[in-house]
Design a protein around this motif. Structure first.
Motif, PDB file in Angstrom:
ATOM      1  N   ASN A  56      16.466   2.503  -1.014  1.00 37.73           N
ATOM      2  CA  ASN A  56      15.375   1.197  -0.715  1.00 37.73           C
ATOM      3  C   ASN A  56      14.853   0.682  -2.266  1.00 37.73           C
ATOM      4  O   ASN A  56      14.814   1.872  -2.870  1.00 37.73           O
ATOM      5  CB  ASN A  56      14.154   1.649  -0.063  1.00 37.73           C
ATOM      6  CG  ASN A  56      14.578   2.379   1.376  1.00 37.73           C
ATOM      7  OD1 ASN A  56      15.262   2.085   2.130  1.00 37.73           O
ATOM      8  ND2 ASN A  56      14.077   3.831   1.211  1.00 37.73           N
ATOM      9  N   CYS A 103      11.479  -1.305  -3.243  1.00 36.55           N
ATOM     10  CA  CYS A 103       9.878  -2.134  -3.172  1.00 36.55           C
ATOM     11  C   CYS A 103      10.050  -3.425  -3.399  1.00 36.55           C
ATOM     12  O   CYS A 103      10.098  -3.402  -4.989  1.00 36.55           O
ATOM     13  CB  CYS A 103       8.379  -1.921  -3.130  1.00 36.55           C
ATOM     14  SG  CYS A 103       7.057  -2.782  -2.726  1.00 36.55           S
ATOM     15  N   GLU A 138       9.370   2.815   5.203  1.00 38.48           N
ATOM     16  CA  GLU A 138       8.915   1.277   6.053  1.00 38.48           C
ATOM     17  C   GLU A 138       7.833   0.960   5.409  1.00 38.48           C
ATOM     18  O   GLU A 138       7.504  -0.554   5.586  1.00 38.48           O
ATOM     19  CB  GLU A 138       8.241   1.396   7.663  1.00 38.48           C
ATOM     20  CG  GLU A 138       8.995   1.918   9.090  1.00 38.48           C
ATOM     21  CD  GLU A 138      10.265   0.992   9.191  1.00 38.48           C
ATOM     22  OE1 GLU A 138       9.833  -0.401   9.167  1.00 38.48           O
ATOM     23  OE2 GLU A 138      11.730   1.611   8.881  1.00 38.48           O
ATOM     24  N   VAL A 139       7.780   1.420   4.763  1.00 40.03           N
ATOM     25  CA  VAL A 139       5.999   1.201   3.358  1.00 40.03           C
ATOM     26  C   VAL A 139       5.913   1.848   2.727  1.00 40.03           C
ATOM     27  O   VAL A 139       6.745   3.274   2.283  1.00 40.03           O
ATOM     28  CB  VAL A 139       4.812   1.840   3.991  1.00 40.03           C
ATOM     29  CG1 VAL A 139       3.695   1.383   3.546  1.00 40.03           C
ATOM     30  CG2 VAL A 139       4.658   0.941   5.597  1.00 40.03           C
ATOM     31  N   CYS A 140       6.605   1.176   1.150  1.00 41.62           N
ATOM     32  CA  CYS A 140       6.336   2.050  -0.304  1.00 41.62           C
ATOM     33  C   CYS A 140       5.382   2.827  -0.067  1.00 41.62           C
ATOM     34  O   CYS A 140       3.923   2.079   0.022  1.00 41.62           O
ATOM     35  CB  CYS A 140       5.739   0.749  -1.235  1.00 41.62           C
ATOM     36  SG  CYS A 140       6.329   1.111  -2.476  1.00 41.62           S
ATOM     37  N   SER A 182       3.286  -1.700   0.324  1.00 41.21           N
ATOM     38  CA  SER A 182       3.533  -2.852   0.937  1.00 41.21           C
ATOM     39  C   SER A 182       4.863  -2.444   1.789  1.00 41.21           C
ATOM     40  O   SER A 182       5.516  -1.318   2.114  1.00 41.21           O
ATOM     41  CB  SER A 182       4.502  -3.735  -0.863  1.00 41.21           C
ATOM     42  OG  SER A 182       5.470  -5.433  -0.205  1.00 41.21           O
ATOM     43  N   ASP A 183       4.697  -3.161   2.394  1.00 40.31           N
ATOM     44  CA  ASP A 183       6.054  -3.804   3.310  1.00 40.31           C
ATOM     45  C   ASP A 183       7.140  -4.481   3.373  1.00 40.31           C
ATOM     46  O   ASP A 183       7.815  -4.205   3.909  1.00 40.31           O
ATOM     47  CB  ASP A 183       5.658  -3.617   5.011  1.00 40.31           C
ATOM     48  CG  ASP A 183       4.934  -5.199   5.181  1.00 40.31           C
ATOM     49  OD1 ASP A 183       4.579  -5.672   4.604  1.00 40.31           O
ATOM     50  OD2 ASP A 183       4.640  -5.173   6.473  1.00 40.31           O
ATOM     51  N   HIS A 184       7.568  -4.788   1.959  1.00 43.81           N
ATOM     52  CA  HIS A 184       8.388  -6.316   1.578  1.00 43.81           C
ATOM     53  C   HIS A 184       8.992  -5.077   0.699  1.00 43.81           C
ATOM     54  O   HIS A 184       8.810  -4.682   0.118  1.00 43.81           O
ATOM     55  CB  HIS A 184       7.966  -6.958   0.594  1.00 43.81           C
ATOM     56  CG  HIS A 184       7.912  -8.787   0.358  1.00 43.81           C
ATOM     57  ND1 HIS A 184       8.264  -8.377  -0.773  1.00 43.81           N
ATOM     58  CD2 HIS A 184       8.952  -9.014   1.335  1.00 43.81           C
ATOM     59  CE1 HIS A 184       8.441 -10.130  -0.769  1.00 43.81           C
ATOM     60  NE2 HIS A 184       9.130 -10.188   0.474  1.00 43.81           N
ATOM     61  N   LEU A 185       9.868  -5.127   1.293  1.00 40.05           N
ATOM     62  CA  LEU A 185      11.200  -3.981   0.876  1.00 40.05           C
ATOM     63  C   LEU A 185      12.628  -4.321   1.483  1.00 40.05           C
ATOM     64  O   LEU A 185      12.801  -5.054   2.156  1.00 40.05           O
ATOM     65  CB  LEU A 185      11.207  -2.833   2.130  1.00 40.05           C
ATOM     66  CG  LEU A 185      10.043  -1.491   2.188  1.00 40.05           C
ATOM     67  CD1 LEU A 185       9.491  -0.587   2.725  1.00 40.05           C
ATOM     68  CD2 LEU A 185       8.919  -0.860   0.385  1.00 40.05           C
ATOM     69  N   ASP A 218      17.065  -5.413   6.998  1.00 39.17           N
ATOM     70  CA  ASP A 218      16.440  -6.769   7.874  1.00 39.17           C
ATOM     71  C   ASP A 218      17.513  -7.690   8.523  1.00 39.17           C
ATOM     72  O   ASP A 218      17.151  -8.596   9.298  1.00 39.17           O
ATOM     73  CB  ASP A 218      15.308  -7.242   7.208  1.00 39.17           C
ATOM     74  CG  ASP A 218      15.570  -7.647   5.991  1.00 39.17           C
ATOM     75  OD1 ASP A 218      16.986  -7.582   5.518  1.00 39.17           O
ATOM     76  OD2 ASP A 218      14.618  -8.804   5.936  1.00 39.17           O
TER      77      ASP A 218
END
Length: 138
Positions: free
Chosen positions: A81, A83, A96-98, A103-106, A121
């Motif tokens: 993963n 971020c 799901e979250v950094c 952030s959820d922009h992963l 995704d």
């Protein structure tokens, strides 16, 4: 047929099904004989838990096992993963979250069907279903 044709994906090649709980050694012993018979294409893969970049011993054990069983082509699968906002990286299964910046922009990178095919995704339901069924090999 229950457990065979009722899944969203199929197991190709000569693989022990991804959902079958077994050791990496058992998987190698079962699949390896077919590698000599299917020289046009085969792959042996092992799912490992955790951050492979911090566990080179696990990678070497898989490579040594591949050599022992004369496996022609193989892979060590693990998730990665990242971020996209702060650059934090880890190998958590369901991030799901950094944890560093919230952030959820992963990007969630996984290997499937023999290739690195982008982040999860972008995967279809069948690929995600197979991913969710995978067991970690000890």
């Amino acid at each position: 047929m229950t457990g065979i044709t009722d899944r969203e994906y199929y197991t190709n090649s000569n693989h022990v099904p991804v959902y079958y709980k077994c050791s990496a050694r058992h998987k190698a012993e079962t699949e390896a004989p077919y590698h000599d018979l299917t020289r046009g294409g085969h792959i042996f893969y092992v799912e490992i838990d955790g951050d492979a970049t911090h566990n080179p011993e696990a990678i070497m054990q898989v490579v040594d096992m591949m050599d022992k069983y004369n496996i022609g082509y193989g892979s060590v699968n693990h998730n990665r993963n990242r971020c996209l906002d702060c650059g934090f990286e880890n190998a958590e299964n369901n991030m799901e979250v950094c944890p560093a910046c919230g952030s959820d922009h992963l990007n969630k990178l996984q290997r499937i069907t023999g290739y690195l095919v982008g982040t999860t995704d972008r995967w279809n339901n069948a690929k995600l279903s197979e991913l969710n069924d995978r067991v970690i090999h000890q």
